[in-house]
Design a protein around this motif. Sequence first.
Motif, PDB file in Angstrom:
ATOM      1  N   THR A 125      -8.614  -0.728  -3.504  1.00  0.00           N
ATOM      2  CA  THR A 125      -7.492  -1.098  -4.376  1.00  0.00           C
ATOM      3  C   THR A 125      -6.485   0.049  -4.423  1.00  0.00           C
ATOM      4  OG1 THR A 125      -8.379  -0.162  -6.421  1.00  0.00           O
ATOM      5  CG2 THR A 125      -9.118  -2.367  -5.821  1.00  0.00           C
ATOM      6  N   MET A 126      -5.275  -0.269  -4.829  1.00  0.00           N
ATOM      7  CA  MET A 126      -4.241   0.747  -4.946  1.00  0.00           C
ATOM      8  C   MET A 126      -4.659   1.834  -5.941  1.00  0.00           C
ATOM      9  SD  MET A 126      -1.898   0.186  -2.827  1.00  0.00           S
ATOM     10  CE  MET A 126      -0.559   1.247  -3.363  1.00  0.00           C
ATOM     11  N   ARG A 127      -5.400   1.433  -6.965  1.00  0.00           N
ATOM     12  CA  ARG A 127      -5.853   2.410  -7.952  1.00  0.00           C
ATOM     13  C   ARG A 127      -6.905   3.350  -7.367  1.00  0.00           C
ATOM     14  NH1 ARG A 127      -3.493  -1.620 -10.053  1.00  0.00           N
ATOM     15  NH2 ARG A 127      -2.303  -1.476 -12.000  1.00  0.00           N
ATOM     16  N   ASP A 128      -7.790   2.810  -6.511  1.00  0.00           N
ATOM     17  CA  ASP A 128      -8.715   3.677  -5.762  1.00  0.00           C
ATOM     18  C   ASP A 128      -7.927   4.741  -5.009  1.00  0.00           C
ATOM     19  OD1 ASP A 128     -10.942   2.167  -6.451  1.00  0.00           O
ATOM     20  OD2 ASP A 128     -10.884   0.926  -4.645  1.00  0.00           O
ATOM     21  N   LEU A 129      -6.859   4.283  -4.378  1.00  0.00           N
ATOM     22  CA  LEU A 129      -6.090   5.173  -3.504  1.00  0.00           C
ATOM     23  C   LEU A 129      -5.334   6.247  -4.285  1.00  0.00           C
ATOM     24  CD1 LEU A 129      -4.763   2.392  -1.100  1.00  0.00           C
ATOM     25  CD2 LEU A 129      -6.333   4.236  -0.467  1.00  0.00           C
ATOM     26  N   THR A 130      -4.561   5.808  -5.281  1.00  0.00           N
ATOM     27  CA  THR A 130      -3.763   6.788  -6.037  1.00  0.00           C
ATOM     28  C   THR A 130      -4.680   7.790  -6.748  1.00  0.00           C
ATOM     29  OG1 THR A 130      -3.636   5.163  -7.824  1.00  0.00           O
ATOM     30  CG2 THR A 130      -1.732   5.346  -6.383  1.00  0.00           C
TER      31      THR A 130
ATOM     32  N   ASN B 248       0.835   9.369  -8.308  1.00  0.00           N
ATOM     33  CA  ASN B 248       1.194   8.130  -8.981  1.00  0.00           C
ATOM     34  C   ASN B 248       1.680   7.108  -7.957  1.00  0.00           C
ATOM     35  OD1 ASN B 248       3.264   6.379 -10.658  1.00  0.00           O
ATOM     36  ND2 ASN B 248       1.789   7.292 -12.060  1.00  0.00           N
ATOM     37  N   SER B 249       1.484   5.828  -8.305  1.00  0.00           N
ATOM     38  CA  SER B 249       1.869   4.795  -7.339  1.00  0.00           C
ATOM     39  C   SER B 249       3.370   4.809  -7.048  1.00  0.00           C
ATOM     40  CB  SER B 249       1.419   3.419  -7.821  1.00  0.00           C
ATOM     41  OG  SER B 249       2.053   3.104  -9.033  1.00  0.00           O
ATOM     42  N   SER B 250       4.163   5.234  -8.011  1.00  0.00           N
ATOM     43  CA  SER B 250       5.610   5.282  -7.759  1.00  0.00           C
ATOM     44  C   SER B 250       5.938   6.312  -6.679  1.00  0.00           C
ATOM     45  CB  SER B 250       6.372   5.590  -9.043  1.00  0.00           C
ATOM     46  OG  SER B 250       6.306   6.951  -9.359  1.00  0.00           O
ATOM     47  N   SER B 251       5.254   7.442  -6.718  1.00  0.00           N
ATOM     48  CA  SER B 251       5.442   8.458  -5.677  1.00  0.00           C
ATOM     49  C   SER B 251       5.006   7.912  -4.321  1.00  0.00           C
ATOM     50  CB  SER B 251       4.627   9.701  -6.008  1.00  0.00           C
ATOM     51  OG  SER B 251       4.964  10.193  -7.272  1.00  0.00           O
TER      52      SER B 251
ATOM     53  N   ASN C 102       7.528   5.510  -3.071  1.00  0.00           N
ATOM     54  CA  ASN C 102       8.775   6.188  -2.727  1.00  0.00           C
ATOM     55  C   ASN C 102       8.698   6.963  -1.418  1.00  0.00           C
ATOM     56  OD1 ASN C 102      10.492   5.374  -4.737  1.00  0.00           O
ATOM     57  ND2 ASN C 102       9.889   7.011  -6.139  1.00  0.00           N
ATOM     58  N   THR C 103       7.508   7.356  -1.022  1.00  0.00           N
ATOM     59  CA  THR C 103       7.394   8.190   0.178  1.00  0.00           C
ATOM     60  C   THR C 103       6.801   7.434   1.359  1.00  0.00           C
ATOM     61  OG1 THR C 103       5.295   8.969  -0.707  1.00  0.00           O
ATOM     62  CG2 THR C 103       7.230  10.362  -1.058  1.00  0.00           C
ATOM     63  N   ILE C 104       5.573   7.024   1.226  1.00  0.00           N
ATOM     64  CA  ILE C 104       4.889   6.387   2.357  1.00  0.00           C
ATOM     65  C   ILE C 104       5.178   4.902   2.438  1.00  0.00           C
ATOM     66  CG2 ILE C 104       2.623   5.850   3.318  1.00  0.00           C
ATOM     67  CD1 ILE C 104       1.701   8.573   2.133  1.00  0.00           C
ATOM     68  N   GLY C 105       5.042   4.222   1.337  1.00  0.00           N
ATOM     69  CA  GLY C 105       5.279   2.780   1.343  1.00  0.00           C
ATOM     70  C   GLY C 105       4.145   2.033   0.669  1.00  0.00           C
TER      71      GLY C 105
END
Lengths: 192, 192
Positions: B29-34, B40-43, B46-49
């Motif tokens: 999940t995105m939360r696992d990743l961040t 933060n997911s916004s970062s 904003n950078t990778i996608g």
Amino acid sequence: MARNVEFDEQLAVSKAMDVFWRKGYNGTTMRDLTEAMGINSSSLYNTIGDKHELFIRSIKHYTETRMKEALKQLEPIKSPIKAIEKFIQSSVYVITNEPNSCMAIKTTFEVATTDEQVQKIIKADNEFTYNLLNGLVEKAMQKGEITVSQDAAMLTDYIINHFSGWHEFFIIHKDKTRIKNMATFLIKQINQ
Amino acid sequence: MARNVEFDEQLAVSKAMDVFWRKGYNGTTMRDLTEAMGINSSSLYNTIGDKHELFIRSIKHYTETRMKEALKQLEPIKSPIKAIEKFIQSSVYVITNEPNSCMAIKTTFEVATTDEQVQKIIKADNEFTYNLLNGLVEKAMQKGEITVSQDAAMLTDYIINHFSGWHEFFIIHKDKTRIKNMATFLIKQINQ
DNA sequence: CAAATTCTGAAACAAATGTTTTAGATATTT
DNA sequence: AAATATCTAAAACATTTGTTTCAGAATTTG
């Protein structure tokens, strides 16, 4: 006293299996499943259980069907070495003609690493194949039809081991010829 | 004019890769990743996608790292046949000592069947390995160090093909010895 | 130092997820 | 045929999903 279950459970599991086979465990949603099975989620939870339980039934169904087919196909063949060759050749045929690859291997790499229950089923399936082929290898060695090695256990592992590579290869290259060439070489090695 | 990106993108991708490697694409999940990346997911957006782009970077990172390691390891070896043996032996070592199996193979069976972008990366990785080993096999044949076959292309496929089977085997049985025995047999076959 | 710009964190977002509830339909038994 | 039990369908459920928003913090340039 009451109604009977309306849907054919075996048929429903078989339809669920198709979806899991294509999309994997995590890639499949309950809505994918109920749609394919043609039943409502309440019926599903009342009879089979949750997503995980349905998956367990699905791989069981997959491996059991495959075991029966293998037995049926090899039974009529008298010569052990011929049976081994047949086993390899029909594996090649299945691998190069099945667009969804192998559900057991997909499952091994997706969830068997973390799901013990799944791992047990997969292991049992692999051991069945091992025993089937090992019987043939031992007989072939006794008859002197195989001489490359006298270690039947190792040669059985060695032969079976080719299949996942061929599956992987077919997903990536979709090339039947190169797989057939490897199989021909393998058979030549065994026959020597 | 402005601030710079605060986090080390390479390091962040490497941490994301670890999660994808363990849990697979759909299991992550995105939360696992961040959480693992410490951003933060916004970062991240904003950078990778998005998640998919991050996954693409992750496998790229995985395959590129692996390619470099392979080159480094084989470079100092002069004899082609010795290099082939080294290649097989160090594959066995990695396979039997890596608790998370191989990310490339896991990815092949989980998403490469349906994701073209992923498939391209995996295919490029496989072709790299193929070319590396094929060069060695051709040289070994010219020197007369390999005589089992004169078909270098086929023998290259044949050798590489063993690895996914060993990975699968290790997930299921966690048995190093039987894998080592298969590898010994393979090397013996080639050396004959 | 001030202005400008861009990054970050927390929260919010809609959509999708696995699962449960409930009212009514349906089949079996008496 | 009536009573009873249990199945089914639709909707609702709380969470979790991937993604976006936005106010404010931080850093660079003039």
